[in-house]
Scaffold this motif. Structure first.
Motif, mmCIF file in Angstrom:
data_model
loop_
_atom_site.group_PDB
_atom_site.id
_atom_site.type_symbol
_atom_site.label_atom_id
_atom_site.label_comp_id
_atom_site.label_asym_id
_atom_site.label_seq_id
_atom_site.Cartn_x
_atom_site.Cartn_y
_atom_site.Cartn_z
ATOM 1 N N THR A 41 25.002 -110.045 119.972
ATOM 2 C CA THR A 41 24.297 -110.872 120.946
ATOM 3 C C THR A 41 24.812 -112.296 120.816
ATOM 4 O OG1 THR A 41 22.124 -111.551 121.800
ATOM 5 C CG2 THR A 41 22.357 -111.458 119.429
ATOM 6 N N VAL A 66 20.113 -106.443 125.923
ATOM 7 C CA VAL A 66 20.359 -106.769 124.517
ATOM 8 C C VAL A 66 19.615 -108.030 124.131
ATOM 9 C CG1 VAL A 66 22.142 -107.422 122.843
ATOM 10 C CG2 VAL A 66 22.583 -105.614 124.486
ATOM 11 N N THR A 67 19.545 -108.996 125.060
ATOM 12 C CA THR A 67 18.891 -110.256 124.744
ATOM 13 C C THR A 67 17.416 -110.064 124.446
ATOM 14 O OG1 THR A 67 18.633 -110.598 127.108
ATOM 15 C CG2 THR A 67 20.468 -111.708 126.049
ATOM 16 N N GLY A 126 17.502 -107.284 120.785
ATOM 17 C CA GLY A 126 18.265 -107.576 119.580
ATOM 18 C C GLY A 126 17.391 -107.970 118.404
ATOM 19 N N ARG A 174 20.193 -112.893 115.976
ATOM 20 C CA ARG A 174 20.028 -114.246 116.509
ATOM 21 C C ARG A 174 20.633 -115.275 115.558
ATOM 22 N NH1 ARG A 174 18.052 -113.349 121.716
ATOM 23 N NH2 ARG A 174 16.867 -111.425 121.615
ATOM 24 N N SER A 177 24.333 -115.201 115.825
ATOM 25 C CA SER A 177 24.764 -115.900 117.028
ATOM 26 C C SER A 177 24.728 -117.408 116.835
ATOM 27 C CB SER A 177 23.855 -115.490 118.198
ATOM 28 O OG SER A 177 24.122 -116.271 119.340
#
Length: 409
Positions: free
Chosen positions: A180, A217-218, A221, A226, A229
């Protein structure tokens, strides 16, 4: 006879995209740009719901050139997008998600904007269908801007028009190790390296569609993804920008959009093990990138929460979150002739907590909402302070005088 180069290649990475894919493809077919100027490269990433068959049916009847690639599932959106980018031949490339759709004039308007201004990236206005899209960057159409002069840093999705030669020259690709936030990394690098960015704000180019099956996915996830990312994006900013105000203004984005939500209302619902893990994952990011230049650009409650994460004080953070959850309003505290406004969230002024007052100091934009603080009052105070400083400096600069009042030679 040589085939003319298409103006734009539309790359569609699709996984389990039915039935949304039907309207997505219809929006491509409905483009006002001449079909001969559009190339479509669609990648079926191991779907089992008829996505591949739908793409092949579209390729057989579409008026534009369509290439369908079917492959084993890659595990994320980066692989299919990179495959499509490698096969693209258009002057520009646009990444279209298989569950979203284009406005009919989208490609024609964005290509015209890029050609007119020579810009490497074009953003088209986004509207949501059962989803909330970013809004702050659509106030007006911008022929030419950059990531520092506008709010485009708050839309880092891949659904934009990119000059293909520009992507090739800088070898900008999607990071396939990220599950993500891979598009944020790609788009931010493009913003930073681009010779100008354009914004089409007066026409809806892209419709962001919310799926009822929850497969975004957002949305699905894990919290650990996170932090992966955020770490990747912060590292990119560190590599491409020297320390200072420009890096700080962009660093706001991963702190505000990716890190801070992990320490919002969801933190109260997390068990102690997850809370501890989140604090541990955040620690190296806070140590490396959290500073006053970033902090001063946030609202008080945002700054306070992140400061408590940086200080590894989950106990105090829970108090702040409970206060916010109860929809309590902080008491405004005015100081220095009403030119400084502090918002007394929990632990303000507490010696035991040991938090400096500056954490609670509202910046002018936030302070302007409070009737006790006036911008003109603050500016008057600042002008008066500046005059005092200038007078003192002039006294220091005056040449020494001899007895009798004449200046020394």
């Amino acid at each position: 006879m040589a085939v003319a180069q298409p103006d734009v290649t539309v790359v569609i990475g699709a996984y389990e995209a039915m039935p949304y894919l039907v309207e997505c493809l219809a929006s491509v077919e409905a483009q006002t740009m001449a079909p001969g100027l559009i190339e479509v490269i669609a990648i079926d990433d191991g779907s089992r719901d008829g996505t591949g068959e739908c793409l092949e049916e579209f390729a057989a009847r579409a008026p534009m050139a369509v290439t369908v690639i079917r492959q084993e599932n890659s595990g994320g959106p980066s692989g299919p997008r990179n495959v499509g980018l490698a096969k693209a031949t258009g002057r520009y490339v646009f990444f279209l998600d298989a569950d979203d759709r284009l406005g009919a004039e989208a490609l024609e308007r964005m290509v015209a904007m890029a050609d007119r201004n020579g810009t490497d990236v074009v953003l088209g206005r986004v509207e949501g269908i059962n989803r909330n899209p970013p809004k702050s960057m659509w106030a007006k159409t911008l022929e030419r801007t950059d990531v520092f002069s506008s709010n485009i840093k708050f839309t880092l999705s891949a659904q934009k028009l990119f000059r293909r030669e520009f992507l090739q020259r800088h070898d900008i690709r999607f990071d396939e190790s990220l599950w993500t936030g891979e598009d944020a990394l790609f788009t931010m690098e493009a913003y930073l390296r681009a010779d100008g960015v354009s914004v089409v704000a007066d026409y809806t180019c892209y419709y962001l569609v919310g799926r009822s099956d929850g497969k975004h996915v957002t949305k699905s996830g894990s919290y650990t993804l996170r932090f992966d990312s955020a770490r990747a994006l912060m590292g990119l900013l560190e590599r491409l920008l020297p320390a200072g105000p420009k890096r700080d203004v962009l660093m706001v984005r991963p702190f505000l959009v990716t890190v801070l939500p992990q320490f919002g209302p969801v933190f109260l619902r997390n068990d102690e093990e997850i809370r501890r893990t989140k604090m541990e994952l955040a620690r190296p990011l806070m140590d490396a990138y959290w500073n006053e230049g970033v902090a001063q650009r946030l609202k008080v409650h945002e700054r306070l929460r992140l400061e408590l994460v940086a200080r590894q004080r989950p106990d105090l953070l829970v108090d702040v979150l409970e206060f916010i959850k109860a929809k309590s309003e902080p008491t405004p505290v005015l100081k220095k002739r009403n030119t400084q406004l502090y918002l007394a969230y929990p632990h303000y002024g507490s010696r035991d907590a040991g938090l400096p007052d500056r954490i609670y100091l509202a910046e002018p934009r936030e302070a302007s909402a409070y009737p006790g603080w006036r911008k003109d009052t603050a500016e008057t105070f600042l002008r008066g302070f500046a005059r005092k400083v200038r007078r003192r400096l002039r006294r220091f600069r005056r040449p020494p005088t001899r007895p009798g009042g004449t200046a020394a030679a």
